[in-house]
Design an enzyme around this catalytic site. Structure first.
Site, PDB file in Angstrom:
ATOM      1  N   ARG A   1     -42.020 -13.330   9.543  1.00  0.00           N
ATOM      2  CA  ARG A   1     -41.687 -11.950   9.154  1.00  0.00           C
ATOM      3  C   ARG A   1     -42.564 -10.909   9.851  1.00  0.00           C
ATOM      4  NH1 ARG A   1     -41.145 -14.923   4.316  1.00  0.00           N
ATOM      5  NH2 ARG A   1     -38.981 -14.993   3.600  1.00  0.00           N
TER       6      ARG A   1
ATOM      7  N   LYS B   1     -37.552  -1.129  20.443  1.00  0.00           N
ATOM      8  CA  LYS B   1     -36.232  -1.726  20.318  1.00  0.00           C
ATOM      9  C   LYS B   1     -36.288  -3.164  20.819  1.00  0.00           C
ATOM     10  CE  LYS B   1     -32.830   2.010  20.701  1.00  0.00           C
ATOM     11  NZ  LYS B   1     -31.691   2.480  21.536  1.00  0.00           N
TER      12      LYS B   1
ATOM     13  N   GLU C   1     -33.157   4.340  35.049  1.00  0.00           N
ATOM     14  CA  GLU C   1     -33.739   4.768  33.773  1.00  0.00           C
ATOM     15  C   GLU C   1     -34.718   5.923  33.962  1.00  0.00           C
ATOM     16  OE1 GLU C   1     -32.687   3.943  30.959  1.00  0.00           O
ATOM     17  OE2 GLU C   1     -31.951   1.882  30.953  1.00  0.00           O
TER      18      GLU C   1
ATOM     19  N   LYS D   1     -40.005   9.730  26.613  1.00  0.00           N
ATOM     20  CA  LYS D   1     -39.556   8.756  25.617  1.00  0.00           C
ATOM     21  C   LYS D   1     -40.469   8.762  24.402  1.00  0.00           C
ATOM     22  CE  LYS D   1     -37.552   4.278  24.846  1.00  0.00           C
ATOM     23  NZ  LYS D   1     -36.970   3.055  25.420  1.00  0.00           N
TER      24      LYS D   1
ATOM     25  N   GLU E   1     -33.500   5.859  15.750  1.00  0.00           N
ATOM     26  CA  GLU E   1     -32.259   6.321  16.357  1.00  0.00           C
ATOM     27  C   GLU E   1     -31.252   6.823  15.330  1.00  0.00           C
ATOM     28  OE1 GLU E   1     -29.092   4.623  19.617  1.00  0.00           O
ATOM     29  OE2 GLU E   1     -31.128   3.832  19.698  1.00  0.00           O
TER      30      GLU E   1
ATOM     31  N   ARG F   1     -32.889  10.232  19.091  1.00  0.00           N
ATOM     32  CA  ARG F   1     -33.162   9.144  20.018  1.00  0.00           C
ATOM     33  C   ARG F   1     -31.913   8.660  20.744  1.00  0.00           C
ATOM     34  NH1 ARG F   1     -37.030   3.767  19.059  1.00  0.00           N
ATOM     35  NH2 ARG F   1     -36.664   2.877  21.115  1.00  0.00           N
TER      36      ARG F   1
ATOM     37  N   ASN G   1     -29.673   7.152  25.496  1.00  0.00           N
ATOM     38  CA  ASN G   1     -28.605   6.254  25.932  1.00  0.00           C
ATOM     39  C   ASN G   1     -27.630   6.933  26.887  1.00  0.00           C
ATOM     40  OD1 ASN G   1     -29.307   3.839  24.469  1.00  0.00           O
ATOM     41  ND2 ASN G   1     -28.696   4.925  22.609  1.00  0.00           N
TER      42      ASN G   1
ATOM     43  N   HIS H   1     -25.347   4.882  29.037  1.00  0.00           N
ATOM     44  CA  HIS H   1     -25.377   3.504  28.547  1.00  0.00           C
ATOM     45  C   HIS H   1     -24.085   3.062  27.885  1.00  0.00           C
ATOM     46  CE1 HIS H   1     -29.570   4.069  29.444  1.00  0.00           C
ATOM     47  NE2 HIS H   1     -29.898   2.890  29.015  1.00  0.00           N
TER      48      HIS H   1
ATOM     49  N   HIS I   1     -22.993  -0.244  29.341  1.00  0.00           N
ATOM     50  CA  HIS I   1     -22.951  -1.477  28.552  1.00  0.00           C
ATOM     51  C   HIS I   1     -21.566  -2.117  28.604  1.00  0.00           C
ATOM     52  CE1 HIS I   1     -26.630  -0.451  25.783  1.00  0.00           C
ATOM     53  NE2 HIS I   1     -26.968  -0.784  27.009  1.00  0.00           N
TER      54      HIS I   1
ATOM     55  N   HIS J   1     -28.647  -4.199  34.482  1.00  0.00           N
ATOM     56  CA  HIS J   1     -28.542  -3.131  33.485  1.00  0.00           C
ATOM     57  C   HIS J   1     -28.618  -1.756  34.135  1.00  0.00           C
ATOM     58  CE1 HIS J   1     -29.051  -0.844  29.827  1.00  0.00           C
ATOM     59  NE2 HIS J   1     -30.223  -0.399  30.245  1.00  0.00           N
TER      60      HIS J   1
END
Length: 370
Positions: free
Chosen positions: A126, A148, A190, A232, A242, A246, A250, A253, A257, A270
């Site tokens: 955990r 992330k 990026e 960032k 997000e 935030r 993207n 993206h 994606h 990517h």
């Protein structure tokens, strides 16, 4: 930090979970940069089969001064291995060595390694501490920062994961010199995205310094990495999970994606998907009346100069736009099946908006045409 030839720091302000991003030349081998991370009885370096021969032994030698036992796990390389099956290899290594809650994971690699190592750290017992040691430009300016973590699913990229912050991020600019040109270009996508969404001054600077970046000049890389991390850090500090702001990170993206998933993970890098996706998102912004054609052409020219594709992929010969829409409906920003796009709401500003399917189809058809 004695022994470091060049170092700068950006801080992620998240209260008790705040941490530094260290940026410089010669950081990988300097024990001082790891002193802020929690010491432990064991360390597991998670890397991949490409990076391990280059840097794993060097990092292990430094960490041996801090941990009583240091093990290395080299995962298969590539986006197509960002899966539950590969993630279980990390858990196997931890369990077989009786790793406890004081064990620290070190992510030595690009975005795939960083995402999976962070997710494993979030899940194991955990939560155990981890440190990001990114070795690609894309990871240094984006994926290693902000917490992330995830693995991919055949139906969607990064759909299974957790927000889990590292203890620190160590960006050694020297390791970028071993990147293949295609990987370096992928990272530049990026960097470029931060200009249209937050800082047109950065876009100006990139237009002047693109060749220096592609030649891996350290001073240019240092500026690009630091400014990207600053932007960032500001966004993540304001919206860690997000829930609003935030999402602007993207930009490009949603389309990108879809390209990655539709072509099969690993076919496009990517950053290549993001490059073409930014052109598509900018075209959508123009169709919505938010920017003019000159802005779109300026961004497209810079993306091309970075060595990135500016045209989208054909995902379905019969209904290409339909396939994009199908994949984009499982994007994390989608709400009740409605696709939400990051658009440029004027140069240097971004917003998240919906758009009619017919308009999106027209943009996809135009941006994927030969």
């Amino acid at each position: 930090m004695q022994g470091i030839s060049f170092a700068q720091q950006v801080s992620i302000d998240l209260g008790e979970r705040s941490y530094p991003i260290l940026i410089g030349s010669g950081l990988l081998d300097d024990p001082a940069v790891y002193e802020g991370a929690k010491p432990g009885t064991q360390a597991l370096i998670v890397t991949n089969t490409v990076v391990a021969p280059l840097y794993a032994e060097r990092l292990a030698g430094v960490l041996a001064r801090r941990h009583s036992a240091v093990r290395t796990l080299a995962l298969p390389d590539g986006e197509q291995f960002k899966t539950w099956e590969t993630l279980n290899l990390v858990f196997d290594a931890l369990l077989s060595s009786s790793a406890d809650r004081k064990t620290t994971l070190y992510a030595l690699g690009g975005g795939v390694v960083g995402d999976m190592t962070g997710f494993a750290a979030a899940c194991y017992m955990r939560g155990v501490p981890f440190v990001q040691v990114p070795t690609t430009l894309l990871a240094q300016v984006d994926s290693s920062v902000g917490g992330k973590t995830a693995v991919n699913h055949p139906l969607g990229k990064n759909m299974i994961g957790a927000f889990y912050q590292p203890q620190r991020v160590v960006c050694d600019l020297d390791v970028l010199k071993t990147l293949p040109p295609r990987e370096l270009s992928a990272g530049l996508a990026e960097v470029i995205k931060y200009g249209p969404i937050a800082d047109m001054g950065l876009l100006d600077w990139l237009e002047t310094n693109m060749e220096a970046l592609r030649a891996c000049e350290i001073s240019a890389l240092a500026h690009a990495v630091k400014r990207s991390c600053q932007i960032k850090a500001d966004v993540v500090g304001a919206d860690e999970r997000e829930s609003g702001l935030r999402a602007i990170l993207n930009f490009g993206h949603t389309f990108g994606h879809a390209i990655e998933a539709g072509m099969g993970y690993g076919a496009w890098l990517h950053g290549e998907g993001v490059g073409a996706g930014m052109v598509m998102a900018a075209e959508l912004s123009r169709e919505l009346g938010l920017v003019d054609a000159a802005f779109v052409q300026r961004l497209k020219a810079l993306i091309h100069r970075a060595g990135l594709p500016t045209r989208g992929a054909i995902l379905d010969e019969n209904d290409n736009a339909g396939r994009y829409l199908q994949l984009m409906r499982v994007d994390k920003k989608a709400e009740s099946g409605e696709i939400r796009f990051v658009v440029i709401d004027g140069p240097g500003r971004a917003a998240v908006r919906g758009a009619p399917d017919a308009l999106v189809r027209a943009v996809i058809d135009r941006c994927c045409a030969a």
